[in-house]
Design an enzyme around this catalytic site. Structure first.
Site, PDB file in Angstrom:
ATOM      1  CG  ASP A  49       5.685   1.414  -0.830  1.00  0.00           C
ATOM      2  OD1 ASP A  49       6.646   1.528  -1.607  1.00  0.00           O
ATOM      3  OD2 ASP A  49       4.517   1.254  -1.217  1.00  0.00           O
ATOM      4  CD  GLU A 121       9.571  -0.246   0.729  1.00  0.00           C
ATOM      5  OE1 GLU A 121       9.480  -0.058  -0.495  1.00  0.00           O
ATOM      6  OE2 GLU A 121       8.985  -1.186   1.318  1.00  0.00           O
TER       7      GLU A 121
END
EC number: 3.1.26.3
Length: 227
Positions: A49, A121
């Site tokens: 992320d 992610e």
């Protein structure tokens, strides 16, 4: 460690060949498959992320050197939010190689937006850990390429747009109320009602509260903007 045929094919779709294949295996392993001898992808998701965020921030600054923070922030949010990550995951068929526990598999986990977004992610983090930031940056920019070029000035999620609509008219922010929950524990369905202070409301049902809130906000926004 040798990768399975499916994961080797996924490497091709991703555009990165892993020097440490175990990183890719970990990145596609959901927590429902974790064990004392098998790590899941949650820690990689956390890292990915942040890597994605840095790549996107740099890309947006480079793309529009005159843009102010107020213009860049909604574009950034549109590119890094879970929905965008899930769309990219579908583009490279990440769902096909996710390692899921039986309950997640039975409930359609390979198609779930949250699992796909989290997995994407984690894969970004795996590339970063395997070959460094430049390699991760190259993968992200290639996979997100057209999205970066076409992201709109007013790219906002529906909840943000609805809140701004309400505030512009002197209203309190919308409320989101869970009105129903159905389905088994491993595959719940949430019904959320988005409500404005003036009494207008719309409901939506989805497999997560976040998705249901966004869907309800989208429906209510369409209603109020239609007049």
């Amino acid at each position: 460690m040798k990768l399975s045929g499916e994961l080797k094919a996924f490497e091709g779709r991703l555009g990165h060949k892993f020097a440490e294949p175990e990183l890719l295996v970990r990145a596609v392993t959901h927590s429902s498959m974790s064990s004392p001898n098998r790590d899941d992808n949650q820690r990689l998701e956390f890292l990915g992320d942040r890597v994605l965020g840095l790549v996107m921030a740099e890309a947006l600054l480079e793309r529009d050197r005159a843009a102010q923070e107020g213009q860049l922030a909604p574009r950034f949010n549109a590119l890094v939010r879970k929905e965008a990550c899930a769309d990219v995951a579908r583009q490279i068929d990440l769902g096909k190689v996710l390692k899921l526990g039986r309950s997640e598999m039975m409930s359609g986990g390979r198609r779930k937006q949250a699992l796909l977004g989290d997995g994407m992610e984690a894969v970004i983090a795996a590339v970063y850990r395997d070959a460094g930031f430049e390699a991760a940056r190259e993968v992200v920019l290639r996979l997100w390429g057209k999205r970066i070029e076409s992201v709109k000035e007013d790219a906002r999620d529906a909840k943000t747009a609805l809140q701004e609509w309400a505030q512009a008219r002197g209203q309190m922010p919308p409320e989101y109320v869970e009105t129903a929950r159905s389905g088994p524990d491993h595959a719940p369905q949430f019904t959320i009602e988005a409500r404005l202070a003036d009494g207008q409301a719309e409901s939506a049902t989805a497999g997560s509260k976040r998705q249901a809130e966004q869907a309800a906000a989208t429906a209510l926004l369409a209603r109020v903007e239609a007049g």
